[in-house]
Design a protein around this motif. Sequence first.
Motif, short mmCIF file in Angstrom:
data_model
loop_
_atom_site.label_atom_id
_atom_site.label_comp_id
_atom_site.label_asym_id
_atom_site.label_seq_id
_atom_site.Cartn_x
_atom_site.Cartn_y
_atom_site.Cartn_z
N LEU A 1 0.83 -1.20 0.00
CA LEU A 1 0.00 0.00 0.00
C LEU A 1 0.87 1.25 0.00
CD1 LEU A 1 -2.94 -0.84 2.44
CD2 LEU A 1 -3.03 -0.61 -0.03
N GLY A 2 2.08 1.15 0.54
CA GLY A 2 3.00 2.27 0.56
C GLY A 2 3.43 2.72 -0.82
N MET A 3 3.14 1.95 -1.84
CA MET A 3 3.51 2.29 -3.21
C MET A 3 2.42 3.11 -3.91
SD MET A 3 5.20 -1.40 -4.16
CE MET A 3 5.46 -0.98 -5.87
N LEU A 4 1.29 3.32 -3.27
CA LEU A 4 0.19 4.09 -3.87
C LEU A 4 0.46 5.58 -3.67
CD1 LEU A 4 -2.79 1.87 -2.68
CD2 LEU A 4 -1.69 1.88 -4.92
N SER A 5 1.39 6.11 -4.42
CA SER A 5 1.94 7.45 -4.18
C SER A 5 0.94 8.59 -4.33
CB SER A 5 3.13 7.69 -5.11
OG SER A 5 2.71 7.60 -6.46
N LEU B 1 -6.80 6.91 3.41
CA LEU B 1 -6.84 5.46 3.58
C LEU B 1 -7.66 5.15 4.81
CD1 LEU B 1 -5.97 2.62 2.75
CD2 LEU B 1 -3.87 2.95 4.07
N ASN B 2 -8.80 4.50 4.59
CA ASN B 2 -9.70 4.15 5.68
C ASN B 2 -9.88 2.64 5.68
OD1 ASN B 2 -11.76 3.75 7.48
ND2 ASN B 2 -13.04 5.40 6.73
N LEU B 3 -9.29 1.99 6.65
CA LEU B 3 -9.42 0.54 6.82
C LEU B 3 -10.04 0.22 8.18
CD1 LEU B 3 -5.97 -0.63 5.39
CD2 LEU B 3 -8.20 -0.76 4.28
N CYS B 4 -10.82 1.16 8.70
CA CYS B 4 -11.39 0.95 10.04
C CYS B 4 -12.44 -0.15 10.03
CB CYS B 4 -11.96 2.25 10.59
SG CYS B 4 -13.63 2.63 10.07
N CYS B 5 -12.71 -0.63 11.22
CA CYS B 5 -13.85 -1.52 11.47
C CYS B 5 -13.74 -2.83 10.70
CB CYS B 5 -15.15 -0.81 11.13
SG CYS B 5 -15.31 0.81 11.89
N ASN B 6 -12.58 -3.45 10.75
CA ASN B 6 -12.35 -4.74 10.12
C ASN B 6 -11.77 -5.70 11.15
OD1 ASN B 6 -12.93 -4.58 7.11
ND2 ASN B 6 -11.79 -2.70 7.44
N SER B 7 -11.15 -6.74 10.68
CA SER B 7 -10.48 -7.71 11.55
C SER B 7 -9.02 -7.84 11.14
CB SER B 7 -11.19 -9.07 11.48
OG SER B 7 -12.52 -8.97 11.94
N LEU B 8 -8.40 -6.70 10.86
CA LEU B 8 -7.00 -6.71 10.44
C LEU B 8 -6.09 -6.98 11.64
CD1 LEU B 8 -7.14 -3.66 8.03
CD2 LEU B 8 -7.07 -6.08 7.41
N THR B 9 -5.05 -7.75 11.41
CA THR B 9 -4.11 -8.13 12.46
C THR B 9 -2.69 -7.77 12.03
OG1 THR B 9 -3.91 -10.35 11.53
CG2 THR B 9 -5.57 -10.05 13.25
N GLY B 10 -1.75 -8.03 12.91
CA GLY B 10 -0.35 -7.76 12.60
C GLY B 10 0.01 -6.32 12.91
#
Length: 110
Positions: free
Chosen positions: A12-16, A21-30
């Motif tokens: 995602l860091g390559m999307l210059s 960026l909104n990735l709230c309200c998920n089950s993301l880990t790490g």
Amino acid sequence: DNSLIGTIPSQLGMLSKLTWLNLCCNSLTGTIPSQLGMLSKLTGLDLSYNSLTGTIPSQIALMSNLSELDLSFNSLTGTIPSQIAFLSNLTYLDLFSNSLTGTIPSQIAL
């Protein structure tokens, strides 16, 4: 709300040209990938309400246009990086409900 699972891809860091960026309200880990710091045009980053762990990467300070940062309701640990004070456009910072330790860097209040 979505049902995204897994980790946040460092690519995602390559999307210059990305500005929000909104990735709230998920089950993301790490952990939060340090490569997100390469998103220099980003004005808003919302990773709240996930299950992210690890520390807040100091590379977030490279997001020179960031005005809103919401990392609330995760399981982040460690201290708040003092580099956040370099985000001169930051108007909203939410770190509520994590396991952060230490003090709020005094540079943030300047």
